[in-house]
Structure formats: C-alpha cells, structure tokens
Scaffold this active site. Structure first.
Site, mmCIF file in Angstrom:
data_model
loop_
_atom_site.group_PDB
_atom_site.id
_atom_site.type_symbol
_atom_site.label_atom_id
_atom_site.label_comp_id
_atom_site.label_asym_id
_atom_site.label_seq_id
_atom_site.Cartn_x
_atom_site.Cartn_y
_atom_site.Cartn_z
ATOM 1 N N GLU A 71 -17.693 47.028 -63.984
ATOM 2 C CA GLU A 71 -18.222 46.161 -65.041
ATOM 3 C C GLU A 71 -17.080 45.465 -65.776
ATOM 4 O O GLU A 71 -16.079 46.078 -66.122
ATOM 5 C CB GLU A 71 -19.043 47.006 -66.008
ATOM 6 C CG GLU A 71 -19.745 46.213 -67.089
ATOM 7 C CD GLU A 71 -20.586 47.102 -67.986
ATOM 8 O OE1 GLU A 71 -20.440 47.010 -69.217
ATOM 9 O OE2 GLU A 71 -21.368 47.920 -67.436
ATOM 10 N N HIS A 162 -18.264 20.435 -52.254
ATOM 11 C CA HIS A 162 -18.593 20.363 -50.826
ATOM 12 C C HIS A 162 -19.376 19.093 -50.520
ATOM 13 O O HIS A 162 -19.155 18.454 -49.483
ATOM 14 C CB HIS A 162 -19.390 21.604 -50.424
ATOM 15 C CG HIS A 162 -19.609 21.729 -48.955
ATOM 16 N ND1 HIS A 162 -18.569 21.785 -48.044
ATOM 17 C CD2 HIS A 162 -20.751 21.810 -48.218
ATOM 18 C CE1 HIS A 162 -19.049 21.899 -46.826
ATOM 19 N NE2 HIS A 162 -20.374 21.911 -46.905
ATOM 20 N N LYS A 224 -20.363 17.441 -34.038
ATOM 21 C CA LYS A 224 -20.414 18.868 -33.721
ATOM 22 C C LYS A 224 -21.827 19.392 -33.910
ATOM 23 O O LYS A 224 -22.643 18.803 -34.624
ATOM 24 C CB LYS A 224 -19.443 19.645 -34.610
ATOM 25 C CG LYS A 224 -19.877 19.732 -36.069
ATOM 26 C CD LYS A 224 -18.929 20.569 -36.890
ATOM 27 C CE LYS A 224 -19.433 20.677 -38.332
ATOM 28 N NZ LYS A 224 -18.538 21.440 -39.198
ATOM 29 N N THR A 255 -13.068 30.016 -41.938
ATOM 30 C CA THR A 255 -12.534 30.814 -40.837
ATOM 31 C C THR A 255 -11.637 29.992 -39.917
ATOM 32 O O THR A 255 -11.011 30.549 -39.013
ATOM 33 C CB THR A 255 -13.678 31.398 -39.990
ATOM 34 O OG1 THR A 255 -14.426 30.328 -39.408
ATOM 35 C CG2 THR A 255 -14.590 32.262 -40.851
ATOM 36 N N GLY A 257 -12.535 28.100 -37.644
ATOM 37 C CA GLY A 257 -13.134 27.935 -36.323
ATOM 38 C C GLY A 257 -13.439 26.477 -36.010
ATOM 39 O O GLY A 257 -13.096 25.971 -34.927
#
Length: 349
Positions: A71, A162, A224, A255, A257
């Site tokens: 906490e 984003h 993609k 990641t 990727g």
C-alpha cells in the site's frame, strides 16, 4: 500502526546536475517563484531532476513510502497553498503502482489547496486499450483519464500518445507533445544517405510523414497483420526501399517483435541498412535480446521511461544498439509555457 518499509522518497537528496540534451543546456535564470513547483513520483526521478535543472529550480519535496503489503502512502513536505503545481510521473513498469502514486500525489496536492495541478505524464500507460476490440472488454485508457480528473488534475501534459484521439478521453485540457523534434535533430546530424522513413503500420503514417518532411526523406509503409497481443506478422512493404537507408519510426517499442520483423521485411525488399527510433522504450520481455540479434544498426529512444537494467547494460556494452536522447528541455519548455500562460504550439515544429 503498520510497519513501514524504507522510504522511496529521493526528493530531499542532493544530486549533481545530470547530463541533458544540447537544447536543455541553455542557461536559465534561477527561479524564486514560490508559487511555481514541480513534484515527481518515483517512476522517473532522473528526468524530473533534468527538467528542474533546465528551469533553474529545485524539485518539490515529497515523501512516497510503502507499507509491507504494498500500500502506497504520500505526503507533500512543503507548502503548496495557491501554487501552480506540476506532477511528473510516467505510468511505466510497474504500471499500476506508478499510476496509484500519481493519483495519490494529485489528491494530496488538491487537499493542500494547490491553485492548479498539472499531471505531466511522459508515458501514458493503458493508451493501447483505447477501444472495445472484443466483447465485454473495458476501455482502459478512458478510465485512467477519468481517474486523473477525479483525483484533482486540472490539466494534463503528455508525450506521444499511442493515438492522438485519446485527447478526447479527457475532460480537462491536454497538451500533447511530440518527441519528434528531438529525434529529428539527432538524425539530421547523422545525415544518413538515401533515407526513407518507414511507418511500421498504417496507424503511424501521420507520425512518419511528419518526420519524413522534416528530414527531407521518402516515405514507406509496412502492411502487417497482428496475430495476437505482442505478436505481429509482417505482410509487405508499400513504397520503394531498394538500395536505400531505412528509418523505422514508432511511438513505443514493447517486445520489439514488430520492429524486428519490419526490419527483416525491409532488408528482404532491398534496403541497405535499417535504423529505428521511438519515443517510449518500454522494452519488455525479450525486447533487448530481439534488438541485439536483429539486422537493425541502431535503435534510438528518449528518456520518457527509464531503461531497464538489461536495456541499460545493452546500451553501454561494446557495439550496443540502443541510444537514449533526453527530452528534458522539451518538457521543461512546455511546463514553463503552461505556467506563464503562453503558447506551446512552437514546440511542435
């Protein structure tokens, strides 16, 4: 009373001024405005110190400690009554802990009668969960935006969302900064030959087009198909990359990727070399190893998020592919413009 663990507050420690980008090294007159304060959570204290050094002021004193069950407890340790306060905290790993710290700091400042509170969020977590892509799933980024408002934030200052449309999730004014000016300066100095700027997906075309215009380069897009979360299959390249140097630009690297597969597709289509840049170095899971074993020559990121220990080791090793640029000057100028009620639009060019 519950036993407290060692405090994580570092705001009262004296630190030597950190190394900053060239623009942030400009001399600033020392500030004595007691109604202008910058506080920071524990997510990225080095960046907060750079910004304060750029503005010629001391970071506000705050204590952040945790009970043994995890906490969080926050206490503002100086007077903020009637002050224009900025709280810097990227919601990076561990995301929920850092988000809770930010909310508690905002609430503490509100209850201490701060005149205005601006949440400075260099990296906005949950931004990828911006729609209902499956039945019975939440729109998490909208919830986080509402939490910031409910906690007491009057404004938000965020770097490279984003998707820009996320500004509409907030019911308070949002200054949406782009790290592109810092990245553009870096690649202008490199003067890469026959440069083509590449967007790794259709959603990043606007960002890539802006970048390509600034460095006077051609533009290409990689189509993609996403198989599952954090897994993407590259389909084909739209645009001519044969015999050219390619620069992949994205808002974040998770990641890595998608980044690695995009680079492989570009090389397969005749690109001579591949560079990459992104605003946010999330670098989770196998990201560092993926980058190390990839065909990419260099990956340039900014310090919105502190590098993980593994990523920092990869950056400093011989032949390391990861480079970090500071955006302290960019955020510092935006904070200064907000405090002085002047335009921030000049920071977008």
């Amino acid at each position: 009373m519950a036993t407290l663990v060692t405090p994580t507050d570092k705001a009262v420690e004296k630190k030597s001024p950190p190394v900053t980008d060239e623009k942030s090294e400009r001399k600033q007159r020392p500030r004595v405005d007691e109604k202008f304060k910058i506080f920071s959570g524990t997510a990225n204290e080095p960046l907060a110190d750079e910004i304060c050094n750029f503005l010629g002021m001391q970071r506000g004193q705050a204590q952040v400690i945790r009970f043994r069950d995890g906490e969080c407890y926050v206490q503002i340790q100086e007077n903020v009554r009637g002050a224009d306060v900025f709280v810097l905290q990227p919601t990076c790993r561990p995301v929920d802990e850092h988000l809770m710290e930010l909310l508690l700091m905002i609430d503490a400042l509100k209850r201490a009668s701060a005149r205005r509170i601006t949440a400075v969020v260099p990296y906005f977590g949950y931004a990828r969960q911006d729609r209902k892509d499956k039945p019975r799933s939440p729109i998490s980024s909208k919830l986080v935006a509402d939490l910031l408002t409910t906690a007491g934030a009057h404004r938000a200052l965020i770097v490279d969302l984003h998707t820009p449309q996320l500004q509409g999730f907030f019911n308070i004014p949002v200054d949406h900064l782009f790290a592109s000016p810092v990245l553009v300066d870096h690649f202008r100095k490199l003067a890469l030959p026959n440069l083509t700027v590449v967007s790794p997906d259709a959603g990043g075309v606007e960002r890539a087009r802006f970048f390509a215009k600034k460095v006077d380069a051609a533009l290409a897009i990689v189509d993609k198909r996403r198989v599952e979360a954090n897994v993407a299959e590259v389909m084909h390249v739209i645009g001519d990359v044969d015999g050219r140097t390619c620069l992949i630009i994205d808002d974040l690297i998770d990641t890595a990727g998608t980044l690695v597969k995009t680079a492989e597709a570009l090389i397969a289509n005749g690109a001579t070399s591949v560079y990459a840049c992104a605003s946010h170095a999330v670098l989770s899971g196998p990201a560092v190893e993926n980058i190390r074993n990839s065909v990419i020559k260099e990956v340039v990121v900014t310090n919105t998020i502190p590098l993980t220990a593994e990523a920092n080791a990869a950056r400093t090793e011989k032949g390391g592919k990861i480079s970090v640029l500071s955006i302290a000057g960019l955020i510092g100028r935006a904070i200064q413009a907000n405090h002085e009620e002047t335009s921030v639009s000049k920071l977008f060019t």
